[in-house]
Design a protein around this motif. Structure first.
Motif, PDB file in Angstrom:
ATOM      1  N   ARG A 260     -10.158   3.696   9.782  1.00  0.00           N
ATOM      2  CA  ARG A 260      -8.414   4.366   9.508  1.00  0.00           C
ATOM      3  C   ARG A 260      -7.527   4.520   9.909  1.00  0.00           C
ATOM      4  NH1 ARG A 260      -5.074   5.842   7.935  1.00  0.00           N
ATOM      5  NH2 ARG A 260      -4.883   8.039   6.539  1.00  0.00           N
ATOM      6  N   ALA A 261      -7.471   4.119  11.155  1.00  0.00           N
ATOM      7  CA  ALA A 261      -6.059   3.683  11.610  1.00  0.00           C
ATOM      8  C   ALA A 261      -6.242   1.965  11.815  1.00  0.00           C
ATOM      9  CB  ALA A 261      -6.208   3.421  13.589  1.00  0.00           C
ATOM     10  N   LEU A 262      -6.894   1.248  10.477  1.00  0.00           N
ATOM     11  CA  LEU A 262      -6.651  -0.102  10.696  1.00  0.00           C
ATOM     12  C   LEU A 262      -4.989  -0.374   9.656  1.00  0.00           C
ATOM     13  CD1 LEU A 262      -9.486  -1.512   9.629  1.00  0.00           C
ATOM     14  CD2 LEU A 262      -8.530  -2.004  11.519  1.00  0.00           C
ATOM     15  N   GLN A 263      -4.280  -1.184   9.420  1.00  0.00           N
ATOM     16  CA  GLN A 263      -2.832  -1.433   8.109  1.00  0.00           C
ATOM     17  C   GLN A 263      -3.754  -1.782   7.144  1.00  0.00           C
ATOM     18  OE1 GLN A 263      -0.042  -4.576   9.881  1.00  0.00           O
ATOM     19  NE2 GLN A 263      -0.804  -4.173  11.631  1.00  0.00           N
ATOM     20  N   GLY A 264      -3.226  -0.800   6.542  1.00  0.00           N
ATOM     21  CA  GLY A 264      -3.110  -1.283   5.088  1.00  0.00           C
ATOM     22  C   GLY A 264      -3.872  -0.252   4.666  1.00  0.00           C
ATOM     23  N   VAL A 265      -4.423   0.654   5.223  1.00  0.00           N
ATOM     24  CA  VAL A 265      -4.976   2.321   4.434  1.00  0.00           C
ATOM     25  C   VAL A 265      -3.849   3.373   4.828  1.00  0.00           C
ATOM     26  CG1 VAL A 265      -6.808   4.353   5.062  1.00  0.00           C
ATOM     27  CG2 VAL A 265      -7.480   1.580   5.878  1.00  0.00           C
ATOM     28  N   HIS A 266      -3.600   3.747   3.948  1.00  0.00           N
ATOM     29  CA  HIS A 266      -2.657   4.352   3.157  1.00  0.00           C
ATOM     30  C   HIS A 266      -2.615   6.024   2.994  1.00  0.00           C
ATOM     31  CE1 HIS A 266       0.062   1.805   5.368  1.00  0.00           C
ATOM     32  NE2 HIS A 266      -0.369   0.879   4.742  1.00  0.00           N
ATOM     33  N   PHE A 267      -2.317   6.943   2.828  1.00  0.00           N
ATOM     34  CA  PHE A 267      -2.592   7.865   2.266  1.00  0.00           C
ATOM     35  C   PHE A 267      -0.967   7.782   0.642  1.00  0.00           C
ATOM     36  CE2 PHE A 267      -2.292  10.794   5.778  1.00  0.00           C
ATOM     37  CZ  PHE A 267      -3.482  11.402   5.479  1.00  0.00           C
ATOM     38  N   ALA A 268      -1.540   8.110  -0.238  1.00  0.00           N
ATOM     39  CA  ALA A 268      -0.911   7.976  -1.877  1.00  0.00           C
ATOM     40  C   ALA A 268       0.370   8.388  -1.886  1.00  0.00           C
ATOM     41  CB  ALA A 268      -1.584   9.188  -2.533  1.00  0.00           C
ATOM     42  N   MET A 269       0.703   9.305  -0.664  1.00  0.00           N
ATOM     43  CA  MET A 269       1.479   9.709  -0.534  1.00  0.00           C
ATOM     44  C   MET A 269       3.334   8.691   0.018  1.00  0.00           C
ATOM     45  SD  MET A 269       2.439  12.019  -3.420  1.00  0.00           S
ATOM     46  CE  MET A 269       4.410  12.517  -2.915  1.00  0.00           C
ATOM     47  N   GLU A 270       2.916   7.798   0.610  1.00  0.00           N
ATOM     48  CA  GLU A 270       3.062   6.578   1.618  1.00  0.00           C
ATOM     49  C   GLU A 270       3.683   5.949   0.183  1.00  0.00           C
ATOM     50  OE1 GLU A 270       1.925   5.767   5.450  1.00  0.00           O
ATOM     51  OE2 GLU A 270      -0.036   6.728   5.132  1.00  0.00           O
ATOM     52  N   PHE A 271       2.523   5.792  -0.865  1.00  0.00           N
ATOM     53  CA  PHE A 271       2.530   4.437  -1.454  1.00  0.00           C
ATOM     54  C   PHE A 271       3.647   4.608  -2.614  1.00  0.00           C
ATOM     55  CE2 PHE A 271       0.231   2.676  -4.756  1.00  0.00           C
ATOM     56  CZ  PHE A 271       1.007   1.419  -5.128  1.00  0.00           C
ATOM     57  N   LEU A 272       3.517   6.273  -3.176  1.00  0.00           N
ATOM     58  CA  LEU A 272       4.440   6.718  -4.723  1.00  0.00           C
ATOM     59  C   LEU A 272       5.426   6.867  -4.521  1.00  0.00           C
ATOM     60  CD1 LEU A 272       1.452   8.514  -6.497  1.00  0.00           C
ATOM     61  CD2 LEU A 272       1.952   6.275  -6.941  1.00  0.00           C
ATOM     62  N   PRO A 273       6.084   7.544  -2.913  1.00  0.00           N
ATOM     63  CA  PRO A 273       7.359   7.759  -3.376  1.00  0.00           C
ATOM     64  C   PRO A 273       7.742   6.959  -3.514  1.00  0.00           C
ATOM     65  CG  PRO A 273       5.885   9.374  -1.910  1.00  0.00           C
ATOM     66  CD  PRO A 273       4.776   7.834  -2.462  1.00  0.00           C
ATOM     67  N   GLN A 274       7.693   5.527  -2.963  1.00  0.00           N
ATOM     68  CA  GLN A 274       8.335   4.351  -2.466  1.00  0.00           C
ATOM     69  C   GLN A 274       8.126   3.231  -3.718  1.00  0.00           C
ATOM     70  OE1 GLN A 274       6.499   1.448   0.623  1.00  0.00           O
ATOM     71  NE2 GLN A 274       7.125   3.049   2.551  1.00  0.00           N
ATOM     72  N   ALA A 275       7.346   3.632  -4.370  1.00  0.00           N
ATOM     73  CA  ALA A 275       7.544   2.673  -5.935  1.00  0.00           C
ATOM     74  C   ALA A 275       8.769   4.089  -5.901  1.00  0.00           C
ATOM     75  CB  ALA A 275       6.252   3.059  -6.497  1.00  0.00           C
ATOM     76  N   ASN A 276       9.132   4.984  -6.498  1.00  0.00           N
ATOM     77  CA  ASN A 276      10.082   5.538  -7.773  1.00  0.00           C
ATOM     78  C   ASN A 276      10.982   5.187  -6.872  1.00  0.00           C
ATOM     79  OD1 ASN A 276       7.844   6.946  -8.852  1.00  0.00           O
ATOM     80  ND2 ASN A 276       8.342   8.597  -8.208  1.00  0.00           N
ATOM     81  N   ARG A 277      11.518   5.556  -5.799  1.00  0.00           N
ATOM     82  CA  ARG A 277      12.898   4.476  -4.779  1.00  0.00           C
ATOM     83  C   ARG A 277      13.216   3.508  -5.521  1.00  0.00           C
ATOM     84  NH1 ARG A 277      14.896   8.378  -0.542  1.00  0.00           N
ATOM     85  NH2 ARG A 277      13.074   9.518  -0.241  1.00  0.00           N
ATOM     86  N   VAL A 278      12.108   2.596  -5.469  1.00  0.00           N
ATOM     87  CA  VAL A 278      12.844   1.094  -5.837  1.00  0.00           C
ATOM     88  C   VAL A 278      12.858   1.446  -7.292  1.00  0.00           C
ATOM     89  CG1 VAL A 278      11.912  -1.161  -5.963  1.00  0.00           C
ATOM     90  CG2 VAL A 278      10.907  -0.273  -4.062  1.00  0.00           C
ATOM     91  N   VAL A 279      12.619   2.289  -7.721  1.00  0.00           N
ATOM     92  CA  VAL A 279      12.738   1.747  -9.616  1.00  0.00           C
ATOM     93  C   VAL A 279      13.233   2.528  -9.477  1.00  0.00           C
ATOM     94  CG1 VAL A 279      12.113   3.255 -11.506  1.00  0.00           C
ATOM     95  CG2 VAL A 279       9.913   2.119 -10.160  1.00  0.00           C
ATOM     96  N   ALA A 280      14.144   3.284  -8.803  1.00  0.00           N
ATOM     97  CA  ALA A 280      15.654   4.145  -8.727  1.00  0.00           C
ATOM     98  C   ALA A 280      16.682   2.991  -8.444  1.00  0.00           C
ATOM     99  CB  ALA A 280      15.636   5.805  -8.136  1.00  0.00           C
ATOM    100  N   GLY A 281      16.429   1.889  -7.563  1.00  0.00           N
ATOM    101  CA  GLY A 281      17.580   0.999  -7.661  1.00  0.00           C
ATOM    102  C   GLY A 281      18.053   0.898  -5.808  1.00  0.00           C
ATOM    103  N   ASP A 282      17.101   2.219  -4.691  1.00  0.00           N
ATOM    104  CA  ASP A 282      16.696   1.756  -3.673  1.00  0.00           C
ATOM    105  C   ASP A 282      16.647   0.550  -2.703  1.00  0.00           C
ATOM    106  OD1 ASP A 282      17.484   3.883  -4.041  1.00  0.00           O
ATOM    107  OD2 ASP A 282      16.246   5.279  -2.474  1.00  0.00           O
TER     108      ASP A 282
END
Length: 487
Positions: A260-282
């Motif tokens: 579980r601690a391996l890189q590349g295993v993440h919660f969805a809410m680590e992934f989705l907010p970042q995409a939204n921020r980039v779409v917003a221009g961040d």
């Protein structure tokens, strides 16, 4: 009703959507609302059924037959007035609500349900186009001050209702922009953030103040949210006459298996907010992206579906989605389950864009590539006997995975906030507060109320709006001794 025999004459009409191959190339909304004539025809399908079960199916108790009749008569102004009388934000629910009202529609017993969600979508879009959605400031101010902690749909609904009752309302949000899960959980292709922004402007016109980048709670818990300013709960209780806690269910369900601690295993809410921020221009450093990767999404709900759509837009090589439960039937036994929400196979727009789905699968472990990153996962097939889950002997298999997204739901609100306020919790870790007509939504701490996911646990946007409205009624009654706000 406008046309008594309409349900016999007209078929259900779905909203049109851009083709999957095209919409995957952008982040914009891709579903078109009905035109005026189409909406009129669809509204004509609403039956004079005597007992409108759709009222019970809708958590905010939208007065559905009434606005359907008004749409049939093309009386759009009165239709939005009826819709707004129960729902502060129909542009949110008209886009992302799963429409339990349609499952409860009487016509759904033996035919396709009335397209209630598409009609709601059309009404509110028409209202914005015509300029009918304007600020409604209170005629007089009460002098009472209310703090709302959290700016998701529950917090926004509570804040708007309380401001319209004449109270001075301040909304505190730990993120840099208001909107909660609407802003940083739901992808832009499902809900354009401009819909949130214009509601915020309306609410500012009604006197609501928004303080973003402010974390209410203990300083030790603020670090995981960037660098927000910290305000102690006691300060809010001293400065405000009532405090409403409306944070989301932010504690995700984990998968404690080897690797579980391996890189590349993440919660969805680590992934989705970042995409939204980039779409917003961040601009983000080291953004978590699916580009060029084999993506495995674990969890078959809406959050998992959002991970699928986002991964495809980022250019994933392939996306696979696992669900623990067996594949549901394509069509429910309607006479058995109506008017309740049925368990049946649901294919989202994101699934249509490209996804391999697999059911009755459990993950056994994540496998290391030798450099501390995930390279694959080992899973096993399941069978259900007597209501219990059993592994199928000899069914283990391995699948390549460069990015694993855990989307298995949420178990509780952020415990640090409740700890900081000293609020009593129920067995699931939610703030303990009832919903009775008088004294409802009050926590164990004086002047502190709770609503939405903070009180009931993970739920739908439409439930959050209902809770925010009802909590506003309870707070208004607490401050004034009575309330004219609707419950």
């Amino acid at each position: 009703m406008g046309k008594i025999t309409g349900f016999l004459e007209y078929p259900r009409l779905q909203e049109t959507s851009e083709a999957p191959a095209q919409r995957k190339k952008h982040w914009r909304e891709f579903t078109e609302h009905l035109d005026d004539d189409q909406a009129k025809t669809q509204a004509a399908r609403c039956m004079d059924c005597g007992v409108p079960f759709c009222h019970n199916g809708c958590p905010v108790n939208n007065i559905i037959p009434d606005f359907n009749d008004l749409v049939y008569r093309q009386d759009w102004k009165r239709a939005i007035d009826v819709l707004h009388s129960t729902n502060n934000f129909p542009e949110f629910t008209g886009r992302v609500c799963p429409a339990p009202c349609e499952a409860a529609c009487t016509l759904n017993v033996n035919d396709d349900a009335v397209g209630i969600k598409s009609i709601e979508h059309k009404i509110i879009d028409k209202a914005w186009e015509e300029g009918w959605v304007v600020a409604q400031p209170a005629a007089r101010r009460t002098g009472w001050k209310v703090a709302v902690v959290g700016s998701g749909p529950a917090g926004l609904a509570a804040a708007q209702q309380l401001a319209r009752a004449g109270h001075a309302v301040t909304v505190f949000e730990k993120n840099d922009r208001a909107g909660g899960l609407l802003r940083y959980g739901i992808p832009d292709f499902k809900l354009d953030k401009g819909h949130i922004d214009r509601r915020l402007e309306q609410m500012r016109g009604e006197g609501v103040q928004f303080r973003t980048g402010v974390f209410v709670g203990a300083a030790a818990d603020a670090g995981q949210h960037g660098n927000p300013r910290v305000i102690a709960p006691e300060q809010l209780r001293q400065e405000y006459d009532a405090v409403v806690l409306t944070g989301g269910a932010e504690t995700p369900r984990d998968l404690p298996v080897p690797g579980r601690a391996l890189q590349g295993v993440h919660f969805a809410m680590e992934f989705l907010p970042q995409a939204n921020r980039v779409v917003a221009g961040d601009v983000l450093q080291d953004q978590l992206v699916a580009t060029g990767k084999q993506v495995v999404v674990i969890g078959g709900g809406d959050t998992g579906s959002d991970c699928v759509g986002t991964s495809n837009r980022q250019g994933a090589v392939a996306v696979t989605q696992f669900e623990l439960l067996p594949q549901p039937p394509r069509q429910e036994d309607r006479p058995l389950v109506w008017p309740y929400w049925p368990i049946r196979l649901r294919t989202s727009s994101s699934h249509e864009e490209g996804c391999q789905r697999d059911w009755a699968v459990a993950t056994k472990c994540f496998n290391d590539d030798g450099k501390g990153r995930v390279r694959s996962l080992t899973a096993v097939r399941l069978e259900w006997k007597d209501g219990k889950m059993h592994e199928v002997a000899g069914s283990e298999f391995e699948i390549q995975a460069d990015l694993v997204l855990l989307a298995m739901g949420f178990v509780a609100p952020a415990q640090g906030v409740l700890d900081a306020f000293g609020v009593a919790r129920d067995a699931r870790g939610n703030a303990r507060a009832g919903t009775e007509a008088r004294g409802g939504y009050r926590t164990s701490v004086d002047k502190v109320f709770a609503a939405g996911d903070m009180r009931r646990g993970q739920s739908l946007v439409v439930w959050a709006i209902r809770e925010g409205r009802q909590c506003a009624h309870a707070v208004d009654e607490f401050l004034m001794g009575h309330s004219s706000l609707p419950r």
